[in-house]
Enzyme design. Structure first.
Site, mmCIF file in Angstrom:
data_model
loop_
_atom_site.group_PDB
_atom_site.id
_atom_site.type_symbol
_atom_site.label_atom_id
_atom_site.label_comp_id
_atom_site.label_asym_id
_atom_site.label_seq_id
_atom_site.Cartn_x
_atom_site.Cartn_y
_atom_site.Cartn_z
ATOM 1 N N HIS A 83 26.887 18.171 40.705
ATOM 2 C CA HIS A 83 27.420 18.471 41.980
ATOM 3 C C HIS A 83 29.237 18.094 41.902
ATOM 4 O O HIS A 83 29.240 16.880 42.089
ATOM 5 C CB HIS A 83 26.880 17.771 43.077
ATOM 6 C CG HIS A 83 25.366 18.496 43.208
ATOM 7 N ND1 HIS A 83 24.779 19.562 43.812
ATOM 8 C CD2 HIS A 83 24.376 17.606 42.281
ATOM 9 C CE1 HIS A 83 23.496 19.401 43.604
ATOM 10 N NE2 HIS A 83 22.864 18.730 42.745
ATOM 11 N N LEU A 84 29.836 19.166 41.943
ATOM 12 C CA LEU A 84 31.267 18.933 42.024
ATOM 13 C C LEU A 84 31.950 18.601 43.182
ATOM 14 O O LEU A 84 33.258 18.199 43.564
ATOM 15 C CB LEU A 84 32.238 19.894 41.241
ATOM 16 C CG LEU A 84 31.905 19.585 39.612
ATOM 17 C CD1 LEU A 84 32.699 20.617 38.977
ATOM 18 C CD2 LEU A 84 32.177 18.307 39.233
ATOM 19 N N ASN A 115 25.621 24.216 46.312
ATOM 20 C CA ASN A 115 25.483 23.794 47.475
ATOM 21 C C ASN A 115 26.490 22.739 48.285
ATOM 22 O O ASN A 115 26.485 21.812 48.371
ATOM 23 C CB ASN A 115 24.034 22.907 47.629
ATOM 24 C CG ASN A 115 24.121 21.475 46.822
ATOM 25 O OD1 ASN A 115 24.723 21.629 45.619
ATOM 26 N ND2 ASN A 115 23.223 20.618 47.030
ATOM 27 N N HIS A 200 14.962 24.212 41.969
ATOM 28 C CA HIS A 200 14.569 22.981 42.727
ATOM 29 C C HIS A 200 13.308 22.994 43.365
ATOM 30 O O HIS A 200 13.292 23.560 44.774
ATOM 31 C CB HIS A 200 15.862 22.549 43.879
ATOM 32 C CG HIS A 200 15.447 21.586 44.647
ATOM 33 N ND1 HIS A 200 16.553 20.573 44.592
ATOM 34 C CD2 HIS A 200 14.843 21.158 45.643
ATOM 35 C CE1 HIS A 200 16.077 19.364 45.640
ATOM 36 N NE2 HIS A 200 14.762 20.018 46.146
ATOM 37 N N ASP A 326 22.031 15.578 36.908
ATOM 38 C CA ASP A 326 22.153 15.934 38.591
ATOM 39 C C ASP A 326 22.994 14.911 39.102
ATOM 40 O O ASP A 326 22.750 14.313 40.227
ATOM 41 C CB ASP A 326 20.697 15.527 39.008
ATOM 42 C CG ASP A 326 20.434 15.967 40.428
ATOM 43 O OD1 ASP A 326 21.420 16.729 41.097
ATOM 44 O OD2 ASP A 326 19.124 15.750 41.111
ATOM 45 N N HIS A 330 28.083 10.509 46.202
ATOM 46 C CA HIS A 330 28.067 10.243 47.698
ATOM 47 C C HIS A 330 29.307 9.221 48.113
ATOM 48 O O HIS A 330 29.437 8.137 47.217
ATOM 49 C CB HIS A 330 26.842 10.015 48.395
ATOM 50 C CG HIS A 330 25.840 10.969 48.266
ATOM 51 N ND1 HIS A 330 26.125 12.072 48.966
ATOM 52 C CD2 HIS A 330 24.821 11.099 47.507
ATOM 53 C CE1 HIS A 330 25.056 12.871 48.886
ATOM 54 N NE2 HIS A 330 24.324 12.328 48.028
ATOM 55 N N PHE A 344 20.443 11.416 49.493
ATOM 56 C CA PHE A 344 19.728 11.360 48.255
ATOM 57 C C PHE A 344 20.710 11.705 47.066
ATOM 58 O O PHE A 344 21.618 12.614 47.376
ATOM 59 C CB PHE A 344 18.617 12.742 48.026
ATOM 60 C CG PHE A 344 17.520 12.498 49.005
ATOM 61 C CD1 PHE A 344 16.263 11.562 48.316
ATOM 62 C CD2 PHE A 344 17.210 13.172 50.050
ATOM 63 C CE1 PHE A 344 14.961 11.425 49.067
ATOM 64 C CE2 PHE A 344 15.905 13.029 50.815
ATOM 65 C CZ PHE A 344 15.071 12.065 50.407
ATOM 66 N N GLY A 345 20.603 11.015 45.968
ATOM 67 C CA GLY A 345 21.551 11.347 44.778
ATOM 68 C C GLY A 345 22.170 10.052 44.347
ATOM 69 O O GLY A 345 22.517 9.081 44.916
HETATM 70 ZN ZN LIG Z 1 18.013 19.828 43.042
#
Ligand SMILES: [Zn+2]
Length: 464
Positions: A83-84, A115, A200, A326, A330, A344-345
């Site tokens: 996720h950039l 996303n 997902h 993944d 954040h 989450f993450g």
């Molecule tokens: Zn996912």
């Protein structure tokens, strides 16, 4: 005259044997042993780099020598799930900072998730990500486009146009495609477009307001749990839909035994299904949540020891096709909240390789060459990216790895904008010495010996 970079004193990632490699521009010119003294380098330079722009035959003018100090040389790593955060969430990460983190982790290619804000669901946004990556990126960036408009699950995006714009796959990652009917149409249309869907998998009615793995730890903390079935019933469903449609599904971030059984079953039936897992699922269990550490909060959640062992077994028996991080950055201000309110993450690019070598290779679950393959050739195969080999004519996308080097994870030193990792303070084995993407050094560890420029004649003399 050709300017050449020569990596000396390296070892081949598969065999561990002494290995040298020379590249000119963005292309590998020669690879083997003793390239200078044997004359192989001079002959290759005279013939011109196969794919280099305007190769000039004749003498080698400048040789830029990189002393690998005995490090392993491998093709650059590929992360198929990052996720950039751009467009729209540059407080968390940018294409510049995320690809810097990738380079520091040994990656030369990443696939980035759509996303963002707005969602990458039009050809124009795919082109925007590609343009930003060309301008600011430290690695190759392959955008994954949204499967449905706005990732809302209501209407399919223009998949063929997205592919034409450069999308590498389609995904509503961050959320599931809840409607089985929509997933059926999506699999049919994506197959027509010739690209896989990255799934997902999460049944939102089973997830409910769950925040971590359902089990004794969640009970003790009084935190609502997420059962593993929330993931696996959707993997089962989509295996069946792949059979129905003849489409192609790649299951993202698999975390539990039942999902892996479903994937194994789909493969046994000859279906076009593949799957990835992430370092945290083979390294940690939900015990890492401790007293509610939000840096151990991700989706799917860390699970029990039973599931951790099932993940390792699925890696060892080949059910898992490739690895992914993944990487989900954040801001500290967002993670620094009560557990049930934190997002989450976790970030993953800068710890992925070391977690692989320390927690899969060291205990003997898989050998080192296979571990590296799961970060290089394997994701390239799954996503149909051009192959990268340590051979003339292939792109100079390379990583130098010191498998024995020990280091302590210090999030404040990350190149990512974000610090949200559960691995702070972990002692790990295996470090990236240098990363080279398209012939450009995109990351160099401070330990990398200073590079020298020598003439070809001087090198031959020194070798003789
Ligand atoms: Zn996912």
């Amino acid at each position: 005259m050709t300017a050449v970079s020569l990596i000396r004193n390296a070892r081949h990632w598969r065999t561990g044997r002494p290995f040298e490699l020379a590249f000119a521009g963005d292309t590998i010119l020669a690879a083997g042993t003793d390239l200078v003294a044997s004359g192989a380098l001079a002959r290759a330079a005279a013939a011109g780099a196969p794919a280099a722009a305007d190769p000039l035959p004749g003498a080698i003018d400048v040789i830029d020598v990189i002393d690998a100090g005995g490090a392993l040389l491998a093709p650059g790593l590929v992360d198929p799930h990052v996720h950039l955060r751009q467009p729209g969430q540059s407080g968390k990460e940018t294409i510049a900072s995320g690809t810097r983190a990738a380079a520091a982790g040994g990656f030369t290619s990443v696939l980035c998730m759509p996303n963002t804000d707005p969602v990458v669901d039009t050809p124009a946004w795919v082109e925007w990500v590609l343009a930003r990556a060309r301008e600011a990126g430290r690695c190759r960036v392959h955008p994954i486009a949204a499967l449905t408009l706005g990732q809302r699950g209501g209407q399919l995006a223009e998949l063929v146009a997205l592919r034409e714009a450069g999308a590498a796959a389609f995904s509503d990652d961050g959320r599931p495609v809840e409607s089985a009917g929509m997933m059926r149409r999506a699999l049919e249309y994506a197959a027509f477009a010739g690209l896989p869907i990255v799934c997902h998998e999460e049944d939102m009615t089973l997830r409910g307001d769950g925040q971590m793995n359902e089990g004794p730890v969640a009970t003790r903390l009084g935190i609502p749990g997420i059962p593993s079935a929330a993931e696996s019933v959707m993997v089962r469903r989509d295996v069946e839909l792949v059979e129905l449609t003849g489409g192609r599904a790649h299951f993202a971030h698999l975390s539990c035994a039942e999902s892996l059984a479903a994937l194994r079953d789909g493969k046994r039936r000859g279906l076009a299904v593949t799957g990835e897992t992430c370092p945290h699922y083979w390294t940690l269990t939900d015990a890492a949540v401790g007293e509610g550490d939000t840096n151990a909060k991700m989706n799917p959640p860390l699970r029990s020891e039973y599931h951790r062992r099932a993940v390792i077994e699925a890696i060892a028996d080949g059910t898992i096709d490739c690895f992914a991080t993944d990487h989900a950055p954040h801001r500290a201000i967002d993670k620094d909240r009560p557990f049930d309110q934190a997002p989450f993450g976790i970030v993953g690019l800068e710890t992925a390789l070391a977690l692989t070598l320390t927690h899969l290779v060291e205990p003997g679950h898989i050998d080192r060459a296979r571990a590296i393959e799961l970060w290089t050739e394997a994701p390239r195969r799954v996503f149909g990216l051009p192959p990268a080999e340590l051979a003339p004519g292939f792109p100079a996308d390379l990583v130098l790895i010191r498998p024995e080097a020990e280091w302590t994870v210090a999030p404040e030193q990350f190149h990512s904008k974000a610090r949200n990792t559960p691995f702070a303070g972990f002692r790990l084995k295996g470090a990236v010495l240098a990363t080279i993407c398209a012939g450009r050094v995109t990351h160099a560890h401070p330990d990398l010996a200073p590079r020298g420029h020598r003439s070809a004649a001087a090198l031959v003399e020194a070798a003789g």
